[in-house]
Design a protein around this motif. Structure first.
Motif, PDB file in Angstrom:
ATOM      1  N   VAL A  52      39.181  26.135  38.685  1.00 56.28           N
ATOM      2  CA  VAL A  52      38.284  26.938  37.848  1.00 56.28           C
ATOM      3  C   VAL A  52      38.999  27.521  36.629  1.00 56.28           C
ATOM      4  CG1 VAL A  52      36.920  29.078  37.783  1.00 56.28           C
ATOM      5  CG2 VAL A  52      36.548  27.402  39.604  1.00 56.28           C
ATOM      6  N   PRO A  53      40.183  28.138  36.764  1.00 54.85           N
ATOM      7  CA  PRO A  53      40.825  28.702  35.567  1.00 54.85           C
ATOM      8  C   PRO A  53      41.092  27.650  34.482  1.00 54.85           C
ATOM      9  CG  PRO A  53      41.843  29.597  37.540  1.00 54.85           C
ATOM     10  CD  PRO A  53      40.936  28.472  37.987  1.00 54.85           C
ATOM     11  N   ALA A  54      41.605  26.494  34.858  1.00 52.56           N
ATOM     12  CA  ALA A  54      41.895  25.456  33.871  1.00 52.56           C
ATOM     13  C   ALA A  54      40.615  24.892  33.260  1.00 52.56           C
ATOM     14  CB  ALA A  54      42.714  24.332  34.509  1.00 52.56           C
ATOM     15  N   LEU A  55      39.597  24.700  34.085  1.00 52.44           N
ATOM     16  CA  LEU A  55      38.337  24.158  33.592  1.00 52.44           C
ATOM     17  C   LEU A  55      37.671  25.159  32.639  1.00 52.44           C
ATOM     18  CD1 LEU A  55      36.340  21.810  33.681  1.00 52.44           C
ATOM     19  CD2 LEU A  55      35.350  22.817  35.735  1.00 52.44           C
ATOM     20  N   ALA A  56      37.676  26.423  33.012  1.00 52.07           N
ATOM     21  CA  ALA A  56      37.092  27.455  32.148  1.00 52.07           C
ATOM     22  C   ALA A  56      37.834  27.522  30.815  1.00 52.07           C
ATOM     23  CB  ALA A  56      37.126  28.806  32.852  1.00 52.07           C
ATOM     24  N   ASP A  62      34.675  32.271  30.167  1.00 57.50           N
ATOM     25  CA  ASP A  62      35.372  33.238  31.002  1.00 57.50           C
ATOM     26  C   ASP A  62      35.565  32.658  32.407  1.00 57.50           C
ATOM     27  OD1 ASP A  62      36.023  36.344  31.219  1.00 57.50           O
ATOM     28  OD2 ASP A  62      35.036  35.705  33.064  1.00 57.50           O
ATOM     29  N   PRO A  63      36.796  32.636  32.918  1.00 58.75           N
ATOM     30  CA  PRO A  63      37.023  32.078  34.256  1.00 58.75           C
ATOM     31  C   PRO A  63      36.313  32.868  35.353  1.00 58.75           C
ATOM     32  CG  PRO A  63      39.049  33.012  33.368  1.00 58.75           C
ATOM     33  CD  PRO A  63      38.036  33.062  32.277  1.00 58.75           C
ATOM     34  N   GLY A  64      36.164  34.175  35.167  1.00 54.69           N
ATOM     35  CA  GLY A  64      35.452  34.983  36.151  1.00 54.69           C
ATOM     36  C   GLY A  64      33.987  34.587  36.240  1.00 54.69           C
ATOM     37  N   GLU A  65      33.387  34.311  35.096  1.00 49.32           N
ATOM     38  CA  GLU A  65      31.987  33.881  35.077  1.00 49.32           C
ATOM     39  C   GLU A  65      31.825  32.548  35.808  1.00 49.32           C
ATOM     40  OE1 GLU A  65      28.847  32.163  31.821  1.00 49.32           O
ATOM     41  OE2 GLU A  65      30.106  33.834  31.183  1.00 49.32           O
ATOM     42  N   MET A  66      32.723  31.605  35.526  1.00 46.23           N
ATOM     43  CA  MET A  66      32.638  30.305  36.185  1.00 46.23           C
ATOM     44  C   MET A  66      32.881  30.441  37.689  1.00 46.23           C
ATOM     45  SD  MET A  66      34.584  26.694  35.369  1.00 46.23           S
ATOM     46  CE  MET A  66      33.678  26.391  33.855  1.00 46.23           C
ATOM     47  N   LEU A  67      33.860  31.245  38.058  1.00 46.93           N
ATOM     48  CA  LEU A  67      34.137  31.456  39.479  1.00 46.93           C
ATOM     49  C   LEU A  67      32.931  32.086  40.168  1.00 46.93           C
ATOM     50  CD1 LEU A  67      36.128  31.304  41.844  1.00 46.93           C
ATOM     51  CD2 LEU A  67      36.944  33.579  41.173  1.00 46.93           C
ATOM     52  N   ASN A  68      32.285  33.016  39.495  1.00 50.76           N
ATOM     53  CA  ASN A  68      31.080  33.638  40.033  1.00 50.76           C
ATOM     54  C   ASN A  68      30.025  32.584  40.385  1.00 50.76           C
ATOM     55  OD1 ASN A  68      30.473  36.293  40.624  1.00 50.76           O
ATOM     56  ND2 ASN A  68      30.274  36.894  38.493  1.00 50.76           N
ATOM     57  N   HIS A  69      29.755  31.699  39.433  1.00 52.39           N
ATOM     58  CA  HIS A  69      28.774  30.630  39.664  1.00 52.39           C
ATOM     59  C   HIS A  69      29.172  29.775  40.871  1.00 52.39           C
ATOM     60  CE1 HIS A  69      26.188  31.157  36.177  1.00 52.39           C
ATOM     61  NE2 HIS A  69      27.243  31.216  35.398  1.00 52.39           N
ATOM     62  N   ILE A  85      32.861  44.302  48.716  1.00 54.75           N
ATOM     63  CA  ILE A  85      34.165  44.960  48.844  1.00 54.75           C
ATOM     64  C   ILE A  85      34.852  45.133  47.493  1.00 54.75           C
ATOM     65  CG2 ILE A  85      36.500  44.726  49.793  1.00 54.75           C
ATOM     66  CD1 ILE A  85      35.252  43.208  52.130  1.00 54.75           C
ATOM     67  N   LEU A  86      34.827  44.078  46.695  1.00 57.93           N
ATOM     68  CA  LEU A  86      35.557  44.073  45.426  1.00 57.93           C
ATOM     69  C   LEU A  86      34.646  43.701  44.262  1.00 57.93           C
ATOM     70  CD1 LEU A  86      38.589  42.005  46.752  1.00 57.93           C
ATOM     71  CD2 LEU A  86      38.531  44.455  46.396  1.00 57.93           C
ATOM     72  N   PRO A  87      33.623  44.477  43.985  1.00 54.55           N
ATOM     73  CA  PRO A  87      32.690  44.065  42.934  1.00 54.55           C
ATOM     74  C   PRO A  87      33.359  43.891  41.571  1.00 54.55           C
ATOM     75  CG  PRO A  87      32.285  46.330  43.589  1.00 54.55           C
ATOM     76  CD  PRO A  87      33.280  45.755  44.551  1.00 54.55           C
ATOM     77  N   ALA A  88      34.415  44.645  41.303  1.00 53.59           N
ATOM     78  CA  ALA A  88      35.102  44.529  40.019  1.00 53.59           C
ATOM     79  C   ALA A  88      35.726  43.152  39.833  1.00 53.59           C
ATOM     80  CB  ALA A  88      36.170  45.611  39.883  1.00 53.59           C
ATOM     81  N   MET A  89      36.012  42.482  40.938  1.00 52.57           N
ATOM     82  CA  MET A  89      36.607  41.152  40.848  1.00 52.57           C
ATOM     83  C   MET A  89      35.600  40.134  40.310  1.00 52.57           C
ATOM     84  SD  MET A  89      38.371  39.071  43.912  1.00 52.57           S
ATOM     85  CE  MET A  89      37.453  37.586  44.173  1.00 52.57           C
ATOM     86  N   LEU A  90      34.329  40.439  40.431  1.00 48.84           N
ATOM     87  CA  LEU A  90      33.295  39.482  40.084  1.00 48.84           C
ATOM     88  C   LEU A  90      32.657  39.760  38.725  1.00 48.84           C
ATOM     89  CD1 LEU A  90      31.690  39.204  43.613  1.00 48.84           C
ATOM     90  CD2 LEU A  90      33.326  37.651  42.558  1.00 48.84           C
ATOM     91  N   SER A  92      33.125  39.631  34.347  1.00 47.33           N
ATOM     92  CA  SER A  92      33.809  38.853  33.318  1.00 47.33           C
ATOM     93  C   SER A  92      34.870  39.707  32.624  1.00 47.33           C
ATOM     94  CB  SER A  92      32.809  38.337  32.290  1.00 47.33           C
ATOM     95  OG  SER A  92      32.348  39.411  31.484  1.00 47.33           O
ATOM     96  N   GLN A  93      35.717  39.054  31.850  1.00 51.11           N
ATOM     97  CA  GLN A  93      36.755  39.782  31.118  1.00 51.11           C
ATOM     98  C   GLN A  93      36.125  40.706  30.076  1.00 51.11           C
ATOM     99  OE1 GLN A  93      39.279  36.620  29.694  1.00 51.11           O
ATOM    100  NE2 GLN A  93      40.321  36.409  31.655  1.00 51.11           N
TER     101      GLN A  93
END
Length: 113
Positions: A52-56, A62-69, A85-90, A92-93
């Motif tokens: 995901v990070p490389a593809l994003a 944003d890699p966070g947005e792609m990871l979310n999907h 538990i960790l909503p901040a992790m989900l 975007s930058q």
């Protein structure tokens, strides 16, 4: 609820928007061939979460947005746990930068209660 087809459609849109060839995207992400990109677009394979990070980055999102999907579609139970538990992790930058600015402003007294 996000489905794996939604992720495939999202990816297809991003690829079109990027103007890059599938071969270039595959190289930038470490895939052996452009066929993997075709399989992802056709929903014949899931995006490997480790890619995901490389593809994003390759697609300029944003890699966070792609990871979310991806997590919502591929691992809905894990997504629900992380969101609880960790909503901040989900987020975007860009969203994180807004939160940081709000925290700085609240510490400076810009917001009074």
């Amino acid at each position: 609820m996000t489905t794996s087809q939604d992720v495939a459609d999202y990816l297809t849109t991003l690829i079109k928007r990027s103007g890059k060839t599938q071969a270039l995207i595959a190289r930038e992400c470490g895939f052996a061939t452009a066929n993997m990109i075709t399989m992802l677009k056709k929903n014949q394979s899931k995006i490997p979460l480790g890619r995901v990070p490389a593809l994003a980055k390759s697609l300029g999102v944003d890699p966070g947005e792609m990871l979310n999907h991806c997590l919502q579609a591929y691992e809905p139970e894990l997504y629900r746990v992380l969101a609880g538990i960790l909503p901040a992790m989900l987020i975007s930058q860009k969203e994180f930068k807004i939160i940081q600015a709000l925290r700085i402003a609240s510490k400076s007294g810009a917001f009074s209660t």
